[in-house]
Structure formats: C-alpha cells, structure tokens
Design a protein around this motif. Structure first.
Motif, PDB file in Angstrom:
ATOM      1  N   ARG A 209      -1.142-114.009  18.891  1.00 55.31           N
ATOM      2  CA  ARG A 209      -1.875-114.696  17.469  1.00 55.31           C
ATOM      3  C   ARG A 209      -3.275-114.818  17.326  1.00 55.31           C
ATOM      4  O   ARG A 209      -3.642-115.631  15.988  1.00 55.31           O
ATOM      5  CB  ARG A 209      -1.434-116.271  17.822  1.00 55.31           C
ATOM      6  CG  ARG A 209       0.211-116.134  17.349  1.00 55.31           C
ATOM      7  CD  ARG A 209       0.685-115.322  16.197  1.00 55.31           C
ATOM      8  NE  ARG A 209       0.779-114.211  15.912  1.00 55.31           N
ATOM      9  CZ  ARG A 209       1.395-113.187  16.614  1.00 55.31           C
ATOM     10  NH1 ARG A 209       2.337-113.995  16.683  1.00 55.31           N
ATOM     11  NH2 ARG A 209       1.716-111.878  16.043  1.00 55.31           N
ATOM     12  N   LEU A 213      -2.287-113.043  12.716  1.00 50.16           N
ATOM     13  CA  LEU A 213      -1.307-113.604  11.946  1.00 50.16           C
ATOM     14  C   LEU A 213       0.171-113.152  11.847  1.00 50.16           C
ATOM     15  O   LEU A 213       0.042-112.423  10.747  1.00 50.16           O
ATOM     16  CB  LEU A 213      -1.170-115.169  11.182  1.00 50.16           C
ATOM     17  CG  LEU A 213      -3.153-115.586  11.145  1.00 50.16           C
ATOM     18  CD1 LEU A 213      -3.587-116.360   9.699  1.00 50.16           C
ATOM     19  CD2 LEU A 213      -2.770-116.837  12.435  1.00 50.16           C
ATOM     20  N   SER A 233      -1.192-120.585   2.931  1.00 47.92           N
ATOM     21  CA  SER A 233       0.215-120.165   3.121  1.00 47.92           C
ATOM     22  C   SER A 233      -0.143-118.896   3.661  1.00 47.92           C
ATOM     23  O   SER A 233      -1.398-117.741   3.305  1.00 47.92           O
ATOM     24  CB  SER A 233       0.204-119.943   2.051  1.00 47.92           C
ATOM     25  OG  SER A 233       1.474-118.757   1.049  1.00 47.92           O
ATOM     26  N   THR A 234       0.381-117.797   4.734  1.00 47.91           N
ATOM     27  CA  THR A 234      -0.153-116.540   5.050  1.00 47.91           C
ATOM     28  C   THR A 234       0.480-115.912   4.352  1.00 47.91           C
ATOM     29  O   THR A 234       1.425-114.636   4.441  1.00 47.91           O
ATOM     30  CB  THR A 234       0.880-116.560   6.536  1.00 47.91           C
ATOM     31  OG1 THR A 234       2.367-116.397   6.656  1.00 47.91           O
ATOM     32  CG2 THR A 234       0.082-117.722   7.094  1.00 47.91           C
ATOM     33  N   LEU A 238      -4.543-113.181   3.363  1.00 46.68           N
ATOM     34  CA  LEU A 238      -5.036-114.507   4.557  1.00 46.68           C
ATOM     35  C   LEU A 238      -4.800-113.578   5.641  1.00 46.68           C
ATOM     36  O   LEU A 238      -5.831-113.784   6.841  1.00 46.68           O
ATOM     37  CB  LEU A 238      -3.877-115.489   4.049  1.00 46.68           C
ATOM     38  CG  LEU A 238      -4.260-116.471   5.361  1.00 46.68           C
ATOM     39  CD1 LEU A 238      -6.141-116.773   5.771  1.00 46.68           C
ATOM     40  CD2 LEU A 238      -3.650-118.020   5.526  1.00 46.68           C
ATOM     41  N   ARG A 239      -3.536-112.684   5.757  1.00 49.13           N
ATOM     42  CA  ARG A 239      -3.396-112.343   6.882  1.00 49.13           C
ATOM     43  C   ARG A 239      -4.957-111.381   7.077  1.00 49.13           C
ATOM     44  O   ARG A 239      -4.783-110.785   8.752  1.00 49.13           O
ATOM     45  CB  ARG A 239      -1.674-111.900   7.639  1.00 49.13           C
ATOM     46  CG  ARG A 239      -1.185-113.132   7.594  1.00 49.13           C
ATOM     47  CD  ARG A 239       0.435-112.162   7.057  1.00 49.13           C
ATOM     48  NE  ARG A 239       0.567-111.533   8.514  1.00 49.13           N
ATOM     49  CZ  ARG A 239       1.496-110.876   8.598  1.00 49.13           C
ATOM     50  NH1 ARG A 239       2.198-110.006   6.828  1.00 49.13           N
ATOM     51  NH2 ARG A 239       1.755-109.825   9.408  1.00 49.13           N
TER      52      ARG A 239
END
Length: 303
Positions: A209, A213, A233-234, A238-239
């Motif tokens: 991690r 993510l 909120s993944t 964003l990841r």
C-alpha cells in the motif's frame, strides 16, 4: 517477546545456513584499510580506489585492493517512526525492520565483530553501544523489538538518527540504515557525510500500500506522523496519481542513496524477505568477484 525473537533467530540461521555455505561475504564487502595488490579495473569498482601509478605504467585502468581489518564494527540505524507501524500483508513494516536487524546481526556477528544500534521513533532515540557476543546481540534485538511506539502526530527523525551516528566519531565500519524512507529526503547530507568514514547499506522496508491504493471506494486515511485524517474516494485517477507519486518518490530515494554510495536492499511485507536477503548477498558476492574463502572486515566467518 523473547520467544518470538528466538523463533526469528532460528528462522534466520536455518534459512541463511541452508543457502550461504562456509565462509561467505557479508552484506557489504568492506574495502578494509591496509594496501593490497592492484588489479585491472572492472565496471562497478569504486573509482576512489584507482591506482594511478599502475594505471599510467600499464596504460590500463587499475584499482588498488585493500586488506580488510580483522574485526568489523557494524552500526544499525533503525527507523521505527509511526509510518512503520503499518502493514497489509504478512506483517507490519516494524516487524520487518526488526527481522532485517536480526539478519544483519547474524551476518555481521562473526568472531571478534561488534555491533551496536541507534533506534529512532521521532520522539525518542536510544543508543545501544557496539559490543560483541551473542548475549549482547540478543539483548540489542530485544531492545529494538520492544521500542515503544511514537506518539500520534510525531514525525520520524531519520536525519537526527544519522547525525547521532556521526557524532561522536566512531571507528571505521559498516552502517546499515533500516527505514521505509517515506517523507522528505532531508537526510542526504548526513548520509553522505557518513559515507566518508563507513561503508553503507540501506535496507528499504515497504508495504504494497506504500506503492498503490486498492479500489476500495470511499475510505478514511489517517497519517499518524502528522495527525491528519482525510476522507477519499479511491477513483481510478486518484489511484493512478498515487502510484505515480509513489514511483517518483522511490526513484528519488534510489538516486539519493546511489549518490551517497549506499547499496539498497529492498524488503516487502508481501514477499519472502529472507530470500531477498540471500539474493542481495549473493549478488554482492558475485559483483565483487572475490573468492569464497576470503575473510576480513567485509566478510563474515561462521562464529
């Protein structure tokens, strides 16, 4: 705690004994301090060991090998800041840091060798003097493993731990830095200064991690070193951004360690860490091209 460390010691000894037979190179083949024979330069050799007189005479670059000291003093700099109190695979990074310290202690613990440690959490720093013997080694590992966790909101202090090793000045030896190397790279000057007197090894301790993510939807993340909590909120973007930033930071760490002359041994909580140690030692042995039976400061004889 004692039973767990005894099990860890037995695991390290059994696994390393099964692969590294006889006298074997330690984690870093130290250059020693007394002049030895000259040999032709090979890619990867330390240019600081160039023998210019032989190079000029033969018109081929040569390096001057050195005879290693009979005893080795090893110092562990163990970062146990709050970012290591985390793990999503087989263990926490803190557990892996203790395991790495155990492996280094075993590999550097030959007859006559001494080992000490500086353990930093951010809100406290303890120094364990370098001594020899199995009793001291076991007591040192117990103190490392039982180090209290840092308080919430306290940042790690790797630079301070490195400075603590620099002063007072200690005899030439091997410095092994165990950390996840997350956060600002404000420790380069201190590590570079150490490289002028010690051989270096960086042991990077990571969790999956730390690099990416999961697709977990809405999550609440807490940073124990800053005390901040944020909700995310993944999303795929964003990841992707997180993974890119993580890769960039690891590349910066790797480049910094290279500039400081510190080989990097990377251990992960989702991998067999002893296998990674064995591969690293074997690769170092091969890259230096030294005979298996040699002994000395950078070499570990069975004690």
């Amino acid at each position: 705690m004692t039973a767990a460390l005894r099990t860890l010691e037995l695991t390290v000894r059994r696994r390393l004994d099964g692969v590294l037979h006889g006298d074997h190179l330690g984690l870093i083949p130290g250059p020693g301090s007394e002049p030895g024979e000259a040999r032709e330069y090979q890619p990867g050799d330390d240019v600081r060991q160039m023998d210019w007189s032989v190079t000029a005479r033969t018109t081929h670059p040569h390096v001057r090998q050195t005879v290693a000291d009979r005893e080795l003093e090893t110092w562990l700099v163990v970062d146990l800041s709050s970012s290591l109190d985390f793990g999503t695979a087989s263990c926490e990074k803190r557990d892996l840091a203790v395991a790495a310290a155990s492996a280094v202690t075993y590999l550097a613990g030959g007859s006559g060798n001494r080992i000490g440690a500086i353990v930093a959490t951010g809100d406290r720093m303890q120094r364990i003097p370098a001594r020899g013997g199995r009793v001291h080694a076991q007591a040192m590992l117990r103190r490392i493993a039982s180090t209290p966790h840092a308080a919430d909101g306290v940042r790690g202090d790797l630079r301070g731990a490195l400075e603590s090793l620099r002063r007072p000045q200690r005899r030439r030896g091997l410095a092994v830095v165990v950390s996840d190397f997350l956060g600002p790279i404000d420790w380069e000057h201190s590590l570079r200064a150490l490289s002028g007197r010690h051989d270096l090894l960086a042991v990077e301790v990571l969790d999956p991690r730390d690099m990416e993510l999961p697709a977990a939807g809405d999550v609440v993340l807490y940073d124990p070193e800053s005390g901040r909590t944020r909700e995310f909120s993944t999303t795929p973007k964003l990841r992707a951004d997180f993974a890119q930033a993580a890769r960039a930071h690891r590349a910066d760490v790797e480049a910094t360690l290279r500039r400081c002359g510190a080989p990097r041994l990377s251990l992960r909580t989702d991998r067999d860490w002893i296998t990674d140690v064995v591969r690293f030692v074997s690769a170092r042995r091969h890259s230096f091209g030294a005979p298996r039976g040699a002994t000395g400061a950078g070499r570990v004889a069975r004690g």
